[in-house]
Structures are given as C-alpha cells and as structure tokens.
Design an enzyme around this catalytic site. Structure first.
Site, PDB file in Angstrom:
ATOM      1  CB  VAL A  48     -16.883  35.495 -45.583  1.00 12.23           C
ATOM      2  CG1 VAL A  48     -17.000  34.007 -45.286  1.00 12.23           C
ATOM      3  CG2 VAL A  48     -15.473  35.826 -46.063  1.00 12.23           C
ATOM      4  CB  CYS A  49     -21.872  37.203 -44.075  1.00 13.00           C
ATOM      5  SG  CYS A  49     -20.813  37.669 -42.686  1.00 13.00           S
ATOM      6  N   PRO A  50     -22.502  36.283 -47.059  1.00 13.58           N
ATOM      7  CG  PRO A  50     -22.322  37.714 -48.898  1.00 13.58           C
ATOM      8  CD  PRO A  50     -21.925  37.562 -47.466  1.00 13.58           C
ATOM      9  CG  LEU A  53     -25.871  33.763 -44.160  1.00 14.40           C
ATOM     10  CD1 LEU A  53     -26.606  35.075 -43.935  1.00 14.40           C
ATOM     11  CD2 LEU A  53     -26.058  32.832 -42.978  1.00 14.40           C
TER      12      LEU A  53
END
EC number: 1.11.1.26
Length: 189
Positions: A48-50, A53
């Site tokens: 999920v992080c990419p 960001l």
C-alpha cells in the site's frame, strides 16, 4: 494522545533528497518557518505504501504552490529509501524528502509507532510554520490515504491561521463562506 495544537518534539535524522540525489541531515528545525506535511508509512518495498506515496507525489505541485514542504518517514534507513527510489516505478517519481527513522525517534515523537512491529503506522500530520501540529490522520495498516483531501485540509488550516476568529465548516472550499463562532450562531446552524 492527540498532538493537535502541540509543538513537534526535537529530532535529527538522515534523509534522502530525490531531486538532488543526495543524503542530508534533517531536523525539527527544517519543519519550522513554513507549512509542512509529514507522512509516515510502515515500510519501503511494501504494497500500500508505494501507492500512497505516489498519490502524494501527484499532489506535490499543488502543495508546493501552497508553500508546503513534504516529508515522508518510515523506520527504514535513508539508504533503503534511495534503493527503493532507484528500483520502484511508483517511488522513482517522488520529488519530496524521504526521512529515515531507524531509531524510531520521529515515529515515537508523532505517536505513530507500532511497538509490536517496530514500524510506523499510516499517519499524516500538517505542521504550521511555528512547528505546531494543526491536523492529523492515522489509518489502520490496510487503509490507504487520499492526498487530495490533504490539500483541502491545508488550505483550510492556512485560511484559519490568516483569519483569526473564523472557522471553516464541513466541505469548505477556498472562496466559500466561513463561520464566525459566537452567540448569534448558537442553534442556528
């Protein structure tokens, strides 16, 4: 514990600047003097992080126009941030500062450390030019954030700072009416 209306605590850390492709030292002092967004996320090379960001990068120009500095933070090192930036299609687009917090100092300061995992939770903070937290959002690990709502919150926070005595109602948009709390409004909204 809420950090709203509290000054950020001191920190010093190493960061990666993707625009200059270099490492540098960053501290709480970098967040003072202008508006800042501090976006915590669990880990580099994750799932999920990419997407979050990259979405934040999609709002980067708007944030810059509003005079906002953007910082992402995870408990990875600045070296890992550089490697991720070099190898991920989504992360290679990022232009904002990526702070490494392997000591977990910043993550603890903002009260978003998952003690069991040793990772940051998904937390976003709007910090005013005095270093005071004006807005915070913390999501469960599986729930990604929408950076367009961040732009909306910053505009409202900036407006309220520039117009003491006024507040922004729900769904307030730049140029629309605000409220001036007082006895004359009690029970009339």
């Amino acid at each position: 514990m809420s950090l709203i209306n509290k000054e950020i605590l001191p920190f010093t850390a190493n960061a990666y600047d993707p625009q200059k492709d270099e490492f540098f030292e960053v501290s709480d002092e970098n967040l003072k003097g202008s508006w800042s967004v501090v976006c915590f996320y669990p880990a580099d090379f994750s799932f999920v992080c990419p997407t979050e960001l990259e979405d934040l990068q999609g709002q980067y120009d708007k944030l810059q126009e509003l005079g906002v500095n953007v910082y992402s933070v995870s408990t990875d090192t600045h070296f890992v941030h550089k490697a991720w930036h070099d190898h991920s299609d989504a992360i290679s687009k990022i232009q904002y500062t990526m702070i490494g917090d392997p000591s977990q100092t910043i993550t603890r300061n903002f009260d978003v450390l998952d003690e069991e995992l040793g990772l940051a939770q998904r937390g976003t903070f709007i910090v005013d030019p005095d270093g005071v937290v004006q807005a915070a959002e913390v999501n469960a690990d599986g729930i990604g954030r929408d950076a367009s709502t961040l732009v909306h919150k910053i505009k409202a926070a900036q407006y309220v700072r520039q117009h003491p005595g006024e507040v922004c109602p729900a769904k307030w948009e730049e140029g629309s009416e605000t409220l001036q709390p007082g006895l004359d409004l009690v029970g009339k909204i």
